[in-house]
Design a protein around this motif. Structure first.
Motif, PDB file in Angstrom:
ATOM      1  N   THR A  76       0.823  -1.202   0.000  1.00 53.08           N
ATOM      2  CA  THR A  76       0.000   0.000   0.000  1.00 53.08           C
ATOM      3  C   THR A  76       0.862   1.258   0.000  1.00 53.08           C
ATOM      4  O   THR A  76       1.854   1.349   0.727  1.00 53.08           O
ATOM      5  CB  THR A  76      -0.905   0.000   1.250  1.00 53.08           C
ATOM      6  N   GLY A  77       0.477   2.237  -0.820  1.00 47.59           N
ATOM      7  CA  GLY A  77       1.111   3.561  -0.794  1.00 47.59           C
ATOM      8  C   GLY A  77       2.541   3.587  -1.267  1.00 47.59           C
ATOM      9  O   GLY A  77       3.335   4.375  -0.770  1.00 47.59           O
ATOM     10  N   THR A  78       2.888   2.752  -2.254  1.00 46.54           N
ATOM     11  CA  THR A  78       4.282   2.684  -2.700  1.00 46.54           C
ATOM     12  C   THR A  78       4.481   3.211  -4.109  1.00 46.54           C
ATOM     13  O   THR A  78       5.469   2.888  -4.760  1.00 46.54           O
ATOM     14  CB  THR A  78       4.821   1.241  -2.579  1.00 46.54           C
ATOM     15  N   GLY A  79       3.567   4.029  -4.592  1.00 50.68           N
ATOM     16  CA  GLY A  79       3.759   4.685  -5.878  1.00 50.68           C
ATOM     17  C   GLY A  79       3.241   3.875  -7.045  1.00 50.68           C
ATOM     18  O   GLY A  79       2.563   2.872  -6.886  1.00 50.68           O
ATOM     19  N   THR A  80       3.602   4.347  -8.259  1.00 46.30           N
ATOM     20  CA  THR A  80       3.161   3.713  -9.492  1.00 46.30           C
ATOM     21  C   THR A  80       4.377   3.394 -10.352  1.00 46.30           C
ATOM     22  O   THR A  80       5.144   4.305 -10.642  1.00 46.30           O
ATOM     23  CB  THR A  80       2.216   4.646 -10.273  1.00 46.30           C
ATOM     24  N   PRO A  81       4.555   2.170 -10.739  1.00 39.86           N
ATOM     25  CA  PRO A  81       3.820   1.004 -10.273  1.00 39.86           C
ATOM     26  C   PRO A  81       4.179   0.709  -8.819  1.00 39.86           C
ATOM     27  O   PRO A  81       5.278   1.032  -8.373  1.00 39.86           O
ATOM     28  CB  PRO A  81       4.257  -0.129 -11.209  1.00 39.86           C
ATOM     29  N   PRO A  82       3.267   0.061  -8.097  1.00 47.24           N
ATOM     30  CA  PRO A  82       3.528  -0.201  -6.680  1.00 47.24           C
ATOM     31  C   PRO A  82       4.568  -1.304  -6.488  1.00 47.24           C
ATOM     32  O   PRO A  82       4.817  -2.108  -7.385  1.00 47.24           O
ATOM     33  CB  PRO A  82       2.170  -0.650  -6.146  1.00 47.24           C
ATOM     34  N   LEU A  83       5.158  -1.320  -5.297  1.00 47.44           N
ATOM     35  CA  LEU A  83       6.062  -2.408  -4.941  1.00 47.44           C
ATOM     36  C   LEU A  83       5.253  -3.673  -4.699  1.00 47.44           C
ATOM     37  O   LEU A  83       4.175  -3.625  -4.110  1.00 47.44           O
ATOM     38  CB  LEU A  83       6.839  -2.061  -3.659  1.00 47.44           C
ATOM     39  N   ARG A  84       5.781  -4.804  -5.170  1.00 51.39           N
ATOM     40  CA  ARG A  84       5.185  -6.121  -4.909  1.00 51.39           C
ATOM     41  C   ARG A  84       6.251  -7.001  -4.292  1.00 51.39           C
ATOM     42  O   ARG A  84       7.391  -7.010  -4.741  1.00 51.39           O
ATOM     43  CB  ARG A  84       4.710  -6.775  -6.216  1.00 51.39           C
ATOM     44  N   THR A  85       5.877  -7.728  -3.273  1.00 52.83           N
ATOM     45  CA  THR A  85       6.803  -8.643  -2.633  1.00 52.83           C
ATOM     46  C   THR A  85       6.240 -10.055  -2.754  1.00 52.83           C
ATOM     47  O   THR A  85       5.031 -10.254  -2.693  1.00 52.83           O
ATOM     48  CB  THR A  85       7.094  -8.206  -1.176  1.00 52.83           C
ATOM     49  N   THR A  86       7.133 -11.025  -2.998  1.00 51.19           N
ATOM     50  CA  THR A  86       6.718 -12.403  -3.235  1.00 51.19           C
ATOM     51  C   THR A  86       7.384 -13.341  -2.239  1.00 51.19           C
ATOM     52  O   THR A  86       8.498 -13.077  -1.774  1.00 51.19           O
ATOM     53  CB  THR A  86       7.089 -12.849  -4.666  1.00 51.19           C
ATOM     54  N   PHE A  87       6.682 -14.440  -1.942  1.00 46.43           N
ATOM     55  CA  PHE A  87       7.167 -15.421  -0.974  1.00 46.43           C
ATOM     56  C   PHE A  87       6.939 -16.823  -1.523  1.00 46.43           C
ATOM     57  O   PHE A  87       5.826 -17.135  -1.951  1.00 46.43           O
ATOM     58  CB  PHE A  87       6.419 -15.272   0.354  1.00 46.43           C
ATOM     59  N   THR A  88       7.970 -17.669  -1.486  1.00 48.64           N
ATOM     60  CA  THR A  88       7.852 -19.049  -1.938  1.00 48.64           C
ATOM     61  C   THR A  88       8.884 -19.912  -1.228  1.00 48.64           C
ATOM     62  O   THR A  88       9.927 -19.366  -0.850  1.00 48.64           O
ATOM     63  CB  THR A  88       8.000 -19.141  -3.479  1.00 48.64           C
ATOM     64  N   PRO A  89       8.729 -21.185  -1.008  1.00 46.91           N
ATOM     65  CA  PRO A  89       7.538 -22.002  -1.176  1.00 46.91           C
ATOM     66  C   PRO A  89       6.624 -21.824   0.035  1.00 46.91           C
ATOM     67  O   PRO A  89       7.080 -21.843   1.174  1.00 46.91           O
ATOM     68  CB  PRO A  89       8.097 -23.428  -1.243  1.00 46.91           C
ATOM     69  N   THR A  90       5.379 -21.609  -0.215  1.00 41.13           N
ATOM     70  CA  THR A  90       4.443 -21.348   0.882  1.00 41.13           C
ATOM     71  C   THR A  90       3.142 -22.124   0.699  1.00 41.13           C
ATOM     72  O   THR A  90       2.828 -22.596  -0.385  1.00 41.13           O
ATOM     73  CB  THR A  90       4.081 -19.850   0.944  1.00 41.13           C
ATOM     74  N   THR A  91       2.416 -22.193   1.791  1.00 40.62           N
ATOM     75  CA  THR A  91       1.023 -22.617   1.772  1.00 40.62           C
ATOM     76  C   THR A  91       0.226 -21.369   2.146  1.00 40.62           C
ATOM     77  O   THR A  91       0.293 -20.910   3.295  1.00 40.62           O
ATOM     78  CB  THR A  91       0.771 -23.749   2.792  1.00 40.62           C
ATOM     79  N   PRO A  92      -0.465 -20.751   1.169  1.00 39.87           N
ATOM     80  CA  PRO A  92      -1.174 -19.499   1.449  1.00 39.87           C
ATOM     81  C   PRO A  92      -2.252 -19.661   2.520  1.00 39.87           C
ATOM     82  O   PRO A  92      -2.934 -20.670   2.582  1.00 39.87           O
ATOM     83  CB  PRO A  92      -1.806 -19.138   0.102  1.00 39.87           C
ATOM     84  N   LEU A  93      -2.382 -18.643   3.363  1.00 41.71           N
ATOM     85  CA  LEU A  93      -3.435 -18.581   4.382  1.00 41.71           C
ATOM     86  C   LEU A  93      -4.497 -17.550   4.027  1.00 41.71           C
ATOM     87  O   LEU A  93      -5.499 -17.434   4.722  1.00 41.71           O
ATOM     88  CB  LEU A  93      -2.836 -18.219   5.747  1.00 41.71           C
TER      89      LEU A  93
END
Length: 149
Positions: A76-93
């Motif tokens: 949220t609130g990180t400009g255009t385009p926004p920042l995206r962070t990724t996590f792997t290997p996971t089991t999404p909750l």
């Protein structure tokens, strides 16, 4: 909006803890978009460890990619385009579209990794450009020591 300004405005947490986790492999950007490199960092953690949102954001992906669970959080609130962070290997909750606050468990670390021991791969992107996710980590304040003559 400059990345430094954005990062200073975020409430930042480590995605696994207790903070700070051991960094098993650092960020080594590739020289080109299709070249070999390490487009994130690997944080030591055992399977089943909760993966926490490092900042407020919206889950924009939660599911399998190449047989591994992935969660992508758009910050949220990180400009255009926004920042995206990724996590792997996971089991999404959490499901796609869920808004979460910093510190909310968004996944658990799944077994099966590219590390010699269990680890969470953490990535950071702005648009199509990979960035060092350690830019998001809290750092101690710098202090100058008095000059001693």
């Amino acid at each position: 909006m400059q990345l430094t300004t954005v990062i200073l405005a975020l409430a930042l947490l480590w995605p696994v803890g207790p903070p700070p986790p051991e960094i098993l492999r650092g960020w080594h950007p590739p020289p080109g978009p299709y070249a070999a490199g390490h487009r994130g960092v690997d944080l030591a953690a055992p399977p089943g460890t909760p993966v926490l949102a490092p900042a407020d954001g919206t889950v924009t992906f939660a599911g399998p990619v190449g047989g591994r669970g992935v969660v992508t959080l758009t910050l949220t609130g990180t400009g255009t385009p926004p920042l995206r962070t990724t996590f792997t290997p996971t089991t999404p909750l959490v499901a796609r579209g869920t808004h979460v606050s910093a510190g909310t468990p968004i996944a658990t670390l799944a077994p099966g990794t590219h590390c010699p021991t269990s680890c969470l791969h953490w990535g950071l992107l702005r648009g199509e450009n990979y960035l060092n996710p350690l830019l998001l980590t809290p750092r101690p304040r710098s202090r100058l020591l008095p000059l001693i003559e």
